[in-house]
Design an enzyme around this catalytic site. Structure first.
Site, PDB file in Angstrom:
ATOM      1  N   ARG B  18      -3.707  14.402  -0.298  1.00  0.00           N
ATOM      2  CA  ARG B  18      -2.748  13.779  -0.520  1.00  0.00           C
ATOM      3  C   ARG B  18      -3.626  12.568  -2.092  1.00  0.00           C
ATOM      4  NH1 ARG B  18       0.313  11.413   4.211  1.00  0.00           N
ATOM      5  NH2 ARG B  18       0.888  13.288   4.775  1.00  0.00           N
ATOM      6  N   ARG B  22       1.150   7.794  -2.458  1.00  0.00           N
ATOM      7  CA  ARG B  22       1.106   5.971  -2.928  1.00  0.00           C
ATOM      8  C   ARG B  22       0.801   5.044  -2.593  1.00  0.00           C
ATOM      9  NH1 ARG B  22       6.474   5.199   1.252  1.00  0.00           N
ATOM     10  NH2 ARG B  22       5.461   7.076   1.820  1.00  0.00           N
ATOM     11  N   ARG B  31       6.391   6.959 -10.221  1.00  0.00           N
ATOM     12  CA  ARG B  31       6.749   7.515  -9.364  1.00  0.00           C
ATOM     13  C   ARG B  31       8.247   6.517 -10.008  1.00  0.00           C
ATOM     14  NH1 ARG B  31       9.794   8.187  -6.613  1.00  0.00           N
ATOM     15  NH2 ARG B  31       9.540   8.336  -3.780  1.00  0.00           N
ATOM     16  N   ASP B  67       4.841  19.927  -3.332  1.00  0.00           N
ATOM     17  CA  ASP B  67       5.632  19.612  -2.195  1.00  0.00           C
ATOM     18  C   ASP B  67       5.969  21.129  -1.011  1.00  0.00           C
ATOM     19  OD1 ASP B  67       6.392  16.944  -0.018  1.00  0.00           O
ATOM     20  OD2 ASP B  67       7.977  19.057   0.212  1.00  0.00           O
ATOM     21  N   TYR B 144      10.262  23.564   9.693  1.00  0.00           N
ATOM     22  CA  TYR B 144      11.300  22.114   9.124  1.00  0.00           C
ATOM     23  C   TYR B 144      12.196  22.645   8.391  1.00  0.00           C
ATOM     24  CZ  TYR B 144       9.618  18.578   6.916  1.00  0.00           C
ATOM     25  OH  TYR B 144       9.529  16.952   6.382  1.00  0.00           O
TER      26      TYR B 144
END
Lengths: 339, 339
Positions: B18, B22, B31, B67, B144
């Site tokens: 990652r 963010r 974003r 993703d 998931y």
């Protein structure tokens, strides 16, 4: 009690963490009349749910109904059990200076309601059912009071640990002194064994555990009254088992992520073990349940010193009939194994 | 690439899971103009954030921005990335019959936007920076799509697994066929190595992993184009390492809960390893950061085949200056070690 001391037993004893809990109708009925905190603080009700769980399930031990966070109140922490949200701490310890706000536990009788619940439970329980007292382990309590509630990554707790080791150790030492007093008061009231719950310790690397946790957990365990078995439990601890053993405990708790035979080997056969069914298996059909329970008993191999339990607490939606079935299966299958 | 093949290198290569995320201002700026899903599906933007992260941090590899759940859409699953809540699946697989609703991945070009992002990234990256493609591993994707989102206890996933092994295996096989095609299409587009993320597999016991997961992960890895290094990563996998190695992978990911030297020993020195700094250490002061990084390099001991990384992805609030400092520290300290 004999299993704690690794003496031979006619069948493998079983009890289940959180056996008095929301999955059980009798418990929900009591809870409907009171809040969680009131239930903890009313000895007659705490004793009632403790004893009911034992009788309903047919397990071989009782654990006093209480919460690991109760000890935080007399240390100066404001605790609230918000409806459906779990515990919330309004004044968490975040900066090293906050550690100075914590109070030494001067009066162990601040938790008198726990001791009274133990006395009442002991009177109500059948003589041959031992009663277990407990507390949270220093790391789990420290991270709770730093994070202020549940946590995913323990950023605040680890940051304090890494950035100010002095403040961290002072806080852990204060908590550990309180815990030793608390456990001994439970023992005086009638608890025949005690368990330390280090539910969150699995977020740490072995090196961090050794440096920041082990000395404190050891000091609690060393200060427990002689002759009383100590159960040392954590989850996600596959790489910490040797270190947990070093910290102490007559019985080491294993979760399902480690095979019972391998975990026991690593801990050493001179300690007892408790575990280690995945609590989610209780949601499966009874064939799968039996297969998983049998695998654990096979791994224990009839060796003295195995207490059957889950690898963590019973989940709230668990079907009660499966819990009862599990207790019966373990008694029945292990009876053959032991002899 | 040489570290994947366990060939000598002048210093320990480092990249961070990652690394485009963010915590980085440049990423937040992109974003702010788009949703997460649009960012994934716009090759020029995905390439931009991928390349920017590499240049800003000075790391030794790029991983394509995407993703793990994108593959679920062409399998017939409605996926939504709700604002601030993470991905939500509106039609989760719950009953065995739901498995029949899943569609075989017929057209691998449904994910053409990923391949185009890889092509654009490859063109924009410096020649000596390898580009890594990736996918979720079968278990993590299956849980998931059964849970419908994040989960604490994986009750639905495990219940399906225990109660209907046939449906479980059929679903895992379908997902695995799709993943092999997907990875090979990424390789054709220019990915030079691929990583399987089994982020959630640490909730399983070793016996359940062997029975319900291993054959499927193995089939994905066996079907990856020959000569392309495969990184096999999971978290909370301390007791699964030998089995993950058995499932395959040239490089096995380790999280911080296992010491790198012990983990590598158990996996075998004929595989490479990647890891294993606790992402939370990036929140600490740089002395603590250096001490933790040094400990990992010392445990690797200069042995060929160590790729430095975190034990899990960079957390959103991580100070970017500490990430940059870590990359520099690893390069500097390992240069001495190797040299």
């Amino acid at each position: 009690m004999r299993a704690c001391r690794r003496e031979p037993v006619p069948y493998t004893p079983i009890w289940l963490m959180r056996q008095a809990g929301r999955y059980m109708a009798e418990y929900r009925e009591v809870r409907a009349r009171t809040t969680f905190l009131e239930l903890c603080k009313t000895p007659s009700l705490a004793a009632e749910v403790t004893v009911t769980a034992v009788e309903r399930l047919g397990v071989d031990a009782a654990i006093i109904f209480a919460d690991i966070l109760l000890i935080l109140e007399p240390l100066g922490i404001d605790l609230e059990f918000a409806q459906g949200e779990g515990p919330v701490i309004h004044n968490p310890v975040r900066k090293p200076a906050d550690v100075d706000r914590l109070r030494e536990l001067e009066d162990v009788n601040a938790l008198e309601f726990v001791y009274e619940a133990i006395r009442q439970t002991r009177r109500a329980l059948k003589r041959d059912i031992p009663l277990i007292g407990f507390c949270g382990a220093p790391f789990t309590l420290a991270s709770y009071l730093i994070e202020g509630g549940g946590s995913k990554n323990y950023v605040h707790a680890k940051r304090l640990m890494y950035d100010d080791a002095g403040a961290w150790h002072a806080m852990m030492a204060l908590i550990s002194r309180a815990l030793a007093k608390y456990l001994n008061a439970q023992i005086e009231a009638g608890a025949q064994a005690v368990q330390l719950f280090d539910s969150w310790v699995g977020c740490l690397s072995p090196d961090d555990y050794r440096e920041f946790v082990l000395p404190h957990t050891r000091s609690v365990i060393q200060n427990v009254a002689a002759g009383v078995p100590v159960i040392h439990f954590g989850t996600g601890t596959a790489t910490l088992l040797e270190l947990m053993r070093e910290a102490g405990g007559d019985v080491i708790g294993l979760d399902w992520r480690v095979r019972l035979d391998e975990g026991w080997q690593r801990i050493g056969h001179d300690a007892a073990v408790m575990g280690n069914l995945d609590p989610v298996v209780l949601f499966a059909n009874q064939d799968a349940l039996r297969a998983h329970a049998k695998r654990i008993l096979d791994q224990a191999g009839g060796r003295a010193g195995h207490i059957f339990n889950l690898g963590h607490g019973i989940l709230p939606e668990t079907p009660v009939e499966n819990v009862i079935a599990l207790v019966d299966m373990v008694h029945e299958m292990s009876h053959r194994l032991h002899g």
